[in-house]
Design an enzyme around this catalytic site. Structure first.
Site, mmCIF file in Angstrom:
data_model
loop_
_atom_site.group_PDB
_atom_site.id
_atom_site.type_symbol
_atom_site.label_atom_id
_atom_site.label_comp_id
_atom_site.label_asym_id
_atom_site.label_seq_id
_atom_site.Cartn_x
_atom_site.Cartn_y
_atom_site.Cartn_z
ATOM 1 N N ARG A 19 -12.886 -8.919 3.453
ATOM 2 C CA ARG A 19 -12.097 -8.779 4.842
ATOM 3 C C ARG A 19 -13.362 -8.619 5.871
ATOM 4 O O ARG A 19 -13.305 -9.050 6.972
ATOM 5 C CB ARG A 19 -11.329 -7.346 5.075
ATOM 6 C CG ARG A 19 -10.194 -7.651 4.314
ATOM 7 C CD ARG A 19 -9.528 -6.223 3.838
ATOM 8 N NE ARG A 19 -8.055 -6.547 3.060
ATOM 9 C CZ ARG A 19 -6.919 -6.845 3.369
ATOM 10 N NH1 ARG A 19 -6.869 -6.712 4.615
ATOM 11 N NH2 ARG A 19 -5.986 -7.390 2.488
ATOM 12 N N ARG B 3 0.852 -1.185 0.114
ATOM 13 C CA ARG B 3 0.091 -0.001 0.080
ATOM 14 C C ARG B 3 0.831 1.425 0.043
ATOM 15 O O ARG B 3 2.050 1.159 0.301
ATOM 16 C CB ARG B 3 -0.932 -0.081 1.185
ATOM 17 C CG ARG B 3 -1.823 -1.240 1.282
ATOM 18 C CD ARG B 3 -2.484 -1.016 2.852
ATOM 19 N NE ARG B 3 -3.255 -2.217 2.729
ATOM 20 C CZ ARG B 3 -3.493 -2.903 3.937
ATOM 21 N NH1 ARG B 3 -3.064 -2.279 5.023
ATOM 22 N NH2 ARG B 3 -4.314 -3.926 3.978
ATOM 23 N N ARG C 47 -9.959 4.051 5.897
ATOM 24 C CA ARG C 47 -8.427 3.950 5.583
ATOM 25 C C ARG C 47 -8.110 3.850 4.051
ATOM 26 O O ARG C 47 -6.963 4.115 3.752
ATOM 27 C CB ARG C 47 -8.318 2.451 6.284
ATOM 28 C CG ARG C 47 -6.598 2.278 6.337
ATOM 29 C CD ARG C 47 -6.375 1.001 7.131
ATOM 30 N NE ARG C 47 -6.571 -0.179 6.156
ATOM 31 C CZ ARG C 47 -6.404 -1.337 6.429
ATOM 32 N NH1 ARG C 47 -5.818 -1.716 7.716
ATOM 33 N NH2 ARG C 47 -6.526 -2.554 5.760
#
Ligand code: GDP
Ligand code: ADP
Length: 211
Positions: free
Chosen positions: A160, A56, A149
């Site tokens: 997730r 990321r 996020r």
């Protein structure tokens, strides 16, 4: 006198107990462990896992993860280089023997950030860590934190959230974790985490200042 000397040498050889942080993606594991490593930089060391997921923005190869291809990861697993490995949300993750040894060689408390499959597999080893579960206050809060996020695609986010339900059920199994922290107000959860580890922190400080 001799007893004290030997027990000190022995505990230094055996090293401090590692710490496993586990819990749903987005529960706050990285946030909490980064705070801990910042406050106690000479006490804790992070076990850098391998993963096949992409880095990321802001993540660094060798610091956050070792980013590898499936082929490289599988070759390492086949070669016996990993203590445990798992498939999570379409990617491979694993703790190499070297990741833990690198931290333990420095006499630091090794922190592992792993999913529930990792917890199950580590329990079959002789690592003997303290198992800490980080839980979100609710599924709604978890979803909001993951969305805010901004690291996941909608598909990855849904995967997730699905995995999170299973992880939350697992944390309720008797004996699965030594400590469960509900990460609502960050400073409170951090205080709970630090308290849970205070005894080990003191041990490491004592060993490392007397050697
Ligand atoms: N079993 C196992 N799980 C890991 C390992 N490294 C990370 N994980 C877990 O993989 C999941 C996804 O991690 P990541 O992609 O970094 O996403 P994040 O947890 O949302 O930041 C989390 O539950 C991690 O705890 C590992 O070496 N082994
Ligand atoms: N107690 C908290 N209150 C509000 N936001 C939080 C809290 N703890 C973590 N966050 C935020 O929630 C998101 C997920 O946290 P993160 O540490 O990345 O979770 P994990 O490592 O478990 O996937 C991050 O954007 C982080 O800044």
């Amino acid at each position: 006198m001799y007893m004290r000397y030997f027990s000190r040498v022995f505990s230094a050889m055996a090293g401090p107990r590692p710490v496993v942080l586990s819990g749903p993606s987005g529960a706050g594991k990285s946030t909490l462990l980064k705070k801990l490593m910042k406050e106690y930089d000479s006490v804790f060391g992070f076990s850098v896992s391998h993963t096949t997921r992409n880095p990321r923005p802001g993540e660094e190869n060798g610091r956050d993860y070792h980013y590898v291809t499936r082929e490289v990861m599988q070759a390492g697993i086949d070669n016996g280089d990993f203590i445990e490995n798992a498939e999570f949300s379409g990617n491979m993750y694993g703790t190499s023997k070297a990741a833990v040894q690198d931290v333990q060689a420095k006499n630091l408390i090794c922190i592992l950030d792993i999913d529930m499959q990792g917890v199950r597999n580590i329990k079959r080893t002789d690592l003997n860590p303290i198992y800490i579960s980080i839980q979100p206050p609710s599924m709604e809060v978890l979803e909001k934190r993951l969305r805010d996020r901004k690291t996941e695609s909608e598909e990855s986010l849904q995967r997730r959230l699905h995995a999170a339900k299973v992880e939350m059920e697992f944390s309720k199994e008797p004996g699965a974790f030594d400590v469960i922290i509900v990460n609502d107000v960050l400073e409170d959860s951090y205080g709970q985490l630090r308290n849970a580890l205070l005894e080990e922190i003191h041990k490491v400080k004592k060993i490392n200042t007397s050697s």
